[in-house]
Write a protein that holds these residues in place. Sequence first.
Motif, PDB file in Angstrom:
ATOM      1  N   ILE A 116      -6.436  -3.717 -17.815  1.00 42.93           N
ATOM      2  CA  ILE A 116      -6.556  -3.792 -15.952  1.00 42.93           C
ATOM      3  C   ILE A 116      -5.910  -3.967 -15.395  1.00 42.93           C
ATOM      4  CG2 ILE A 116      -7.214  -5.979 -15.525  1.00 42.93           C
ATOM      5  CD1 ILE A 116      -8.219  -7.177 -18.102  1.00 42.93           C
ATOM      6  N   VAL A 117      -4.644  -3.701 -15.431  1.00 42.72           N
ATOM      7  CA  VAL A 117      -3.810  -3.336 -14.244  1.00 42.72           C
ATOM      8  C   VAL A 117      -3.715  -1.803 -13.992  1.00 42.72           C
ATOM      9  CG1 VAL A 117      -1.279  -2.768 -14.482  1.00 42.72           C
ATOM     10  CG2 VAL A 117      -1.653  -4.976 -15.698  1.00 42.72           C
ATOM     11  N   PHE A 118      -4.626  -0.834 -15.447  1.00 43.54           N
ATOM     12  CA  PHE A 118      -4.717   0.210 -14.388  1.00 43.54           C
ATOM     13  C   PHE A 118      -5.431   0.045 -13.832  1.00 43.54           C
ATOM     14  CE2 PHE A 118      -2.429   3.339 -17.327  1.00 43.54           C
ATOM     15  CZ  PHE A 118      -0.624   2.828 -17.175  1.00 43.54           C
ATOM     16  N   LEU A 119      -6.659  -0.413 -13.788  1.00 47.44           N
ATOM     17  CA  LEU A 119      -7.898  -0.114 -13.337  1.00 47.44           C
ATOM     18  C   LEU A 119      -7.960  -1.132 -11.565  1.00 47.44           C
ATOM     19  CD1 LEU A 119     -11.038  -1.833 -15.710  1.00 47.44           C
ATOM     20  CD2 LEU A 119     -10.518   0.279 -14.784  1.00 47.44           C
ATOM     21  N   ILE A 120      -7.043  -2.383 -11.418  1.00 53.33           N
ATOM     22  CA  ILE A 120      -6.790  -2.645 -10.506  1.00 53.33           C
ATOM     23  C   ILE A 120      -5.727  -1.630  -9.889  1.00 53.33           C
ATOM     24  CG2 ILE A 120      -5.004  -4.252  -9.290  1.00 53.33           C
ATOM     25  CD1 ILE A 120      -6.062  -6.173 -11.410  1.00 53.33           C
ATOM     26  N   LEU A 121      -4.882  -0.983 -10.085  1.00 55.44           N
ATOM     27  CA  LEU A 121      -4.457   0.593  -9.567  1.00 55.44           C
ATOM     28  C   LEU A 121      -4.802   0.822  -9.140  1.00 55.44           C
ATOM     29  CD1 LEU A 121      -0.352  -0.180 -11.196  1.00 55.44           C
ATOM     30  CD2 LEU A 121      -1.029  -1.179  -9.541  1.00 55.44           C
ATOM     31  N   GLY A 122      -5.950   1.590  -9.902  1.00 54.59           N
ATOM     32  CA  GLY A 122      -6.520   2.714  -9.864  1.00 54.59           C
ATOM     33  C   GLY A 122      -7.447   2.840  -8.532  1.00 54.59           C
ATOM     34  N   ALA A 123      -8.366   1.133  -8.442  1.00 53.45           N
ATOM     35  CA  ALA A 123      -9.338   0.970  -7.446  1.00 53.45           C
ATOM     36  C   ALA A 123      -8.873   0.819  -5.890  1.00 53.45           C
ATOM     37  CB  ALA A 123      -9.461  -0.681  -7.725  1.00 53.45           C
ATOM     38  N   TYR A 124      -7.130  -0.130  -6.360  1.00 51.52           N
ATOM     39  CA  TYR A 124      -6.425  -0.067  -4.999  1.00 51.52           C
ATOM     40  C   TYR A 124      -5.878   1.123  -4.169  1.00 51.52           C
ATOM     41  CZ  TYR A 124      -2.595  -1.806  -2.247  1.00 51.52           C
ATOM     42  OH  TYR A 124      -2.082  -1.023  -0.379  1.00 51.52           O
ATOM     43  N   GLN A 125      -5.140   2.467  -5.342  1.00 47.52           N
ATOM     44  CA  GLN A 125      -5.088   3.498  -4.667  1.00 47.52           C
ATOM     45  C   GLN A 125      -6.423   4.790  -4.131  1.00 47.52           C
ATOM     46  OE1 GLN A 125      -2.153   4.782  -4.354  1.00 47.52           O
ATOM     47  NE2 GLN A 125      -2.126   6.217  -4.128  1.00 47.52           N
ATOM     48  N   ALA A 126      -7.193   4.338  -4.792  1.00 51.59           N
ATOM     49  CA  ALA A 126      -8.883   4.816  -4.472  1.00 51.59           C
ATOM     50  C   ALA A 126      -9.202   4.008  -2.840  1.00 51.59           C
ATOM     51  CB  ALA A 126     -10.157   5.023  -5.819  1.00 51.59           C
ATOM     52  N   GLN A 127      -8.936   2.774  -3.262  1.00 46.59           N
ATOM     53  CA  GLN A 127      -9.148   2.480  -1.842  1.00 46.59           C
ATOM     54  C   GLN A 127      -8.721   2.582  -0.403  1.00 46.59           C
ATOM     55  OE1 GLN A 127      -9.456  -1.915  -1.939  1.00 46.59           O
ATOM     56  NE2 GLN A 127     -10.634  -2.097   0.023  1.00 46.59           N
ATOM     57  N   THR A 128      -7.492   2.311  -0.986  1.00 46.91           N
ATOM     58  CA  THR A 128      -6.244   3.098   0.747  1.00 46.91           C
ATOM     59  C   THR A 128      -6.734   4.080   0.835  1.00 46.91           C
ATOM     60  OG1 THR A 128      -4.862   3.515  -0.698  1.00 46.91           O
ATOM     61  CG2 THR A 128      -5.232   1.532   0.264  1.00 46.91           C
ATOM     62  N   GLY A 129      -6.859   4.986   0.189  1.00 48.88           N
ATOM     63  CA  GLY A 129      -7.105   6.431   0.103  1.00 48.88           C
ATOM     64  C   GLY A 129      -8.420   7.020   0.545  1.00 48.88           C
ATOM     65  N   TRP A 130      -9.438   5.749   0.151  1.00 49.44           N
ATOM     66  CA  TRP A 130     -10.916   6.218   1.342  1.00 49.44           C
ATOM     67  C   TRP A 130     -10.387   5.721   2.618  1.00 49.44           C
ATOM     68  CZ3 TRP A 130     -15.224   8.328   0.209  1.00 49.44           C
ATOM     69  CH2 TRP A 130     -16.334   8.246   0.724  1.00 49.44           C
ATOM     70  N   LYS A 131     -10.094   4.599   3.130  1.00 55.55           N
ATOM     71  CA  LYS A 131      -9.882   4.468   4.052  1.00 55.55           C
ATOM     72  C   LYS A 131      -9.077   4.926   4.873  1.00 55.55           C
ATOM     73  CE  LYS A 131     -10.299  -1.119   2.996  1.00 55.55           C
ATOM     74  NZ  LYS A 131      -9.880  -1.881   3.659  1.00 55.55           N
ATOM     75  N   ALA A 132      -7.960   5.789   4.595  1.00 60.03           N
ATOM     76  CA  ALA A 132      -7.319   6.904   4.768  1.00 60.03           C
ATOM     77  C   ALA A 132      -7.805   8.079   6.136  1.00 60.03           C
ATOM     78  CB  ALA A 132      -6.092   6.741   4.606  1.00 60.03           C
ATOM     79  N   THR A 133      -9.263   8.142   4.270  1.00 59.67           N
ATOM     80  CA  THR A 133      -9.691   9.470   4.779  1.00 59.67           C
ATOM     81  C   THR A 133     -10.227   9.250   5.759  1.00 59.67           C
ATOM     82  OG1 THR A 133      -9.469   9.934   2.544  1.00 59.67           O
ATOM     83  CG2 THR A 133     -11.168  11.231   3.213  1.00 59.67           C
ATOM     84  N   LYS A 134     -11.579   8.707   5.893  1.00 56.66           N
ATOM     85  CA  LYS A 134     -11.946   7.589   6.781  1.00 56.66           C
ATOM     86  C   LYS A 134     -11.282   8.057   8.168  1.00 56.66           C
ATOM     87  CE  LYS A 134     -14.747   4.632   6.447  1.00 56.66           C
ATOM     88  NZ  LYS A 134     -15.344   2.932   6.062  1.00 56.66           N
TER      89      LYS A 134
END
Length: 99
Positions: free
Chosen positions: A67-85
């Motif tokens: 669950i900790v990895f899921l939260i960290l992974g989702a957060y990392q992907a979300q911030t990367g997605w926003k920055a990519t846009k």
Amino acid sequence: MIIFPILILLSFVLYIYYKVMITRAKDSLTQVYLNSKAKIFLGGFIFFWGINQYLFYQTKLSLIIGIVFLILGAYQAQTGWKATKHYRNEYRKQETSTT
């Protein structure tokens, strides 16, 4: 479940690919754009790793860590997605202004 190791390997390879491409880029805008794309794949790697570890061990400890990895992974992907846009739009503005 063979799908999660494939997704883990694919996201790790793409993460390494984009990190290597950063060293080849000369423009700082291109570098931060590629770094944001690398963050998406790093987030995917962490996310799928968490799922895979729980499915492999199926204990309470692996559930908590997953669950900790899921939260960290989702957060990392979300911030990367926003920055990519954001940087994709900046990159397009830079291309149109130089042309």
